[in-house]
Design an enzyme around this catalytic site. Structure first.
Site, PDB file in Angstrom:
ATOM      1  N   LYS A 190       0.807  -1.139  -0.021  1.00 14.39           N
ATOM      2  CA  LYS A 190      -0.134   0.050   0.122  1.00 14.39           C
ATOM      3  C   LYS A 190       1.013   1.256  -0.140  1.00 14.39           C
ATOM      4  CE  LYS A 190      -4.172   1.750   2.358  1.00 14.39           C
ATOM      5  NZ  LYS A 190      -4.847   1.677   3.553  1.00 14.39           N
ATOM      6  N   GLU A 203      11.920   7.040  -5.372  1.00 15.40           N
ATOM      7  CA  GLU A 203      12.146   7.743  -6.376  1.00 15.40           C
ATOM      8  C   GLU A 203      11.769   6.976  -8.052  1.00 15.40           C
ATOM      9  OE1 GLU A 203      15.440   9.249  -3.781  1.00 15.40           O
ATOM     10  OE2 GLU A 203      14.882  10.275  -5.586  1.00 15.40           O
TER      11      GLU A 203
HETATM   12 MO1  MOS Z   1      15.402  12.628  -2.341  1.00 16.61          MO
HETATM   13  S1  MOS Z   1      15.961  13.966  -3.889  1.00 16.61           S
HETATM   14  O1  MOS Z   1      16.627  11.820  -2.193  1.00 16.61           O
HETATM   15  O2  MOS Z   1      14.971  13.565  -1.027  1.00 16.61           O
END
Ligand code: MOS
Length: 727
Positions: free
Chosen positions: A622, A694
């Site tokens: 989630k 990311e």
């Molecule tokens: Mo992220 S840009 O590694 O907070």
């Protein structure tokens, strides 16, 4: 009992939705003073005079700090750096009379309340001596210098192979400045303690980074500064470095021996780091069968005059596909601006736009399906590092993503799919991000009620860290989730890296797991000393808050009582896994996008996205899905909306508010389908989890751009793709 892999709700969710979670700017003190920052209106020059007399004349205004009357600082005269510092000399607020960029903090007004401080700030009159400046990367691109962080050396013979290739392309892309704009603006509340020490609630991704910074700048002992960041309302990289409200608030607090809060306005959120503008050139050469023979990627980014901010923009082009002739170049242009700062998937979010749009252009030039082109050039090794991958389920991402999307129904011809006035476009792209691991420490403590408390000085910037660490601790200790508490966001806790880089689960999670295992070893020892049945037991297991062997069990709470101690605790320092050394480690993704472009109006709507992600073991599907959803939404914003616009005549941002800085709203977002493909990895770390912070954003903007091309037959290479560029 398996806690890992469960879609557990956020353990801090109730506190958040009931308003009990307090953020940096929300901590009260009966004696609290409020600061308001006065910012520079010129881009470069000198402060000649600051006249604060009108502000100071107002009852309730306590002080106006500037570079002349600020308290003396220990190390403003030496270089000081923080854990995410760029090369060069960090910005030092209220250092001297130099103005380095528009929006620079030049004075801090301290008053009894915020409204008064802000009003008084408007009465501070600053006289400047302006100097010529340049804020436009395009104008200065010829003056680019090599980045101090250099990309991998060229391999093979790029130039010769590129010139001789059956199919070649040479295309330029550009991306604009973008700002993080977390919902919670930056704030620091400095609570001045009776003994003169400072308790600081700060908006940060790393309380220990801020602690070290305050210590160094103000020449304090570690014991005199404690930083808290229990809740962070989004950061995306903006909290990786201490921002200037922190030293300003500390300065005022130390000068007045009072508690002080400094919060930045939304406009002031545009006066520090950001994702830099880039100019990119992609050169590709391929054989008629689609094999990549040559790949060149050049990127020019902007930086400030006082630091060289570098990120990995072009590296990805040397690793995502197999290619033996590669040339990667990365340069910087110093401008009269603030230093850029890591922003979600720093470098990759930018470089993969160029790479993945160019791959789409190459597929078109070859008359080949874009997924097929990627499969032909699949990289079995990371050629940049010349290492095998610890695991890489990108083929499965392409396959499962394509299947879920219905990619086989695509007519490759641009403008071939429509519904009335709507041109329909289907585009795709791949994504890649590093799977790093850092040193981290954690402490596990169990009390005589069987309650387990695990702690580490990390943060939860909305990513779900409280929750996933609770799950990892529950799994490793055999204590039920409801009996586990995870503490974070306090510099006095065991050492942790900044929360960033998608490495919190791999780093802090590993430390949490090891701490719980070490605690179990301690509990087992007590059991063996206390109960004969455990003495010679070969197989034992920790489950449901009990230690079991055969059909005998004893509660962990009882074992703590047996020890005669109030509680048992273990702290461990964990290191990156040795097994990693011979391998390259990364997360991968394949993103499929449908856009609908109004033929007459040029409006673009992203109606469907499928994001297939390979990130190793998913601790909480989630939370992980939420991370990918956020990344996809942001990627759509990068493609279509986001752009910090600069008036280069003034050297100043024009759209520094959430009204004019465009981000996607609900109406801009269609269906987003996230799938995690199976990926088993015993090398990346003991958890087998690669991190998902990311990867969700990487590749999305390129997939949208490729879909827009497929819909319209028009390549827009200057991001964002706004309707004026499409028409
Ligand atoms: Mo992220 S840009 O590694 O907070």
């Amino acid at each position: 009992m398996t806690a890992i892999g469960k879609p557990l709700d956020r353990v801090d969710g109730l506190l958040k939705v009931t308003g009990q979670a307090r953020y940096a700017g929300e901590f009260a003190d009966p004696d609290l003073l409020h600061g308001s920052v006065v910012s520079s209106t010129i881009a470069r020059g000198r402060v000649v005079k600051i006249d604060a007399s009108k502000a100071l004349a107002l009852p309730g205004v306590v002080m106006v700090l500037d570079h002349l009357n600020r308290p003396k600082l220990a190390s403003y005269d030496d270089a000081f750096a923080d854990a995410d510092a760029a090369d060069g000399s960090p910005f030092r607020p209220l250092y001297n009379d130099r103005v380095l960029y528009s929006g620079q903090p030049l004075a801090l007004v301290i008053a009894d309340n915020l409204e008064l401080a802000r009003h008084a700030g408007s009465l501070v009159h600053i006289e400047y001596e302006s100097e010529a400046f340049e804020t436009d990367l395009l104008v200065r691109q010829e003056h680019a210098h090599a980045s101090p962080q250099t990309p991998p050396k060229p391999r093979g013979n790029f130039q010769a192979q590129w010139s001789a290739a059956a199919v070649s392309l040479d295309v330029h892309y550009s991306t604009p400045i973008e700002h993080h704009n977390p919902m919670e603006p930056h704030a620091s509340t400095v609570l001045y303690q009776p003994d003169g020490t400072l308790h600081i609630h700060d908006k940060t991704q790393g309380p220990q980074n801020c602690q070290a910074y305050v210590q160094k700048v103000f020449g304090l002992d570690k014991s005199q500064v404690r930083i808290f960041a229990a809740f962070v309302g989004g950061a995306f990289g903006s909290g990786l470095r201490p921002q200037y409200q922190l030293p300003l608030a500390v300065m005022a607090s130390l000068a007045l021996k009072r508690s002080v809060r400094v919060t930045l306005t939304r406009q002031q959120m545009f006066t520090f780091g950001y994702r830099p503008r880039t100019l990119q050139r992609l050169q590709m050469g391929a054989a008629a069968d689609g094999r990549l023979l040559a790949l060149g990627h050049t990127a020019i980014g902007q930086t400030s005059r006082f630091e060289d901010f570098s990120e990995h923009v072009v590296e990805w082009s040397g690793m995502l596909y197999h290619c033996d002739n590669v040339q990667l170049t990365y340069k910087l242009v110093p401008l009269d601006v603030f230093t850029p700062l890591d922003m979600r998937a720093p470098g990759a979010a930018l470089g993969v736009i160029g790479l993945e749009c160019a791959m789409d252009e190459l597929a078109c030039a070859l008359g080949m399906d874009p997924v097929q082109l990627r499969l032909i050039n699949y990289a079995e090794r990371n050629q940049n590092e010349d290492k095998p991958w610890s695991s890489k389920a990108l083929r499965e991402c392409y396959r499962e993503g394509a299947e879920r999307f219905g990619w086989h129904l695509r007519n490759p011809e641009p403008r071939s799919m429509r519904e009335g006035q709507q041109l329909i476009g289907w585009g795709m792209a791949g994504g890649v991000w590093e799977a790093m691991q850092m040193k981290a420490s954690a402490k596990a403590r169990i009390d005589a009620q069987g309650k387990l408390t695990v702690s580490s000085a990390t943060t939860d910037i909305g990513t779900g860290t409280y929750t996933v660490m609770t799950q990892i601790a529950a799994q490793a200790s055999g204590v039920a989730v409801k009996d586990v508490t995870f503490l974070l966001g306090d510099s006095s806790l065991p050492t942790a890296p900044l929360q960033g880089g998608s490495f919190t689960v791999s780093s802090v999670g590993t430390a949490v797991q090891q701490a719980c295992e070490a605690l179990n070893a301690k509990l087992l020892k007590i059991a063996r000393q206390t109960y004969p049945v455990f003495e010679g037991a070969d197989t034992v297991r920790f489950e449901d808050g009990q230690l079991h062997t055969g059909d005998v069990s004893v509660s962990l709470a009882q074992l703590v009582k047996d020890s005669g101690e109030e509680a048992l605790a273990v702290q461990v320092d964990s290191e990156p896994d040795k097994k990693r050394e011979g391998y390259a480690t990364a997360t991968h993704s394949a993103v499929f996008v449908e856009v609908r472009v109004d033929e007459d109006l040029g409006t673009i709507h992203v109606s469907r996205v499928v994001s297939a992600v390979a990130a190793g073991r998913v601790v909480n599907p989630k939370m992980a899905r939420s991370q990918i959803l956020g990344g996809v939404v942001w990627g759509i914003g990068m493609a279509l909306h986001e752009e910090t616009q600069v008036d280069h005549q003034l050297g100043r941002y024009m759209n520094h508010s959430l009204a004019e800085y465009h981000i996607p709203v609900n109406a801009d977002i269609g269906d987003i389908d996230v799938l995690f493909v199976e990926e088993h990895d015993e090398i990346v770390n003991a958890l087998g989890s690669k991190g998902v912070g990311e990867i969700g954003i990487v590749g999305v903007a390129a997939a949208v751009a490729n879909a827009v091309y497929h819909a319209t037959g028009k390549r827009v290479r200057d991001f964002p793709i706004t309707l004026d560029k499409v028409l």
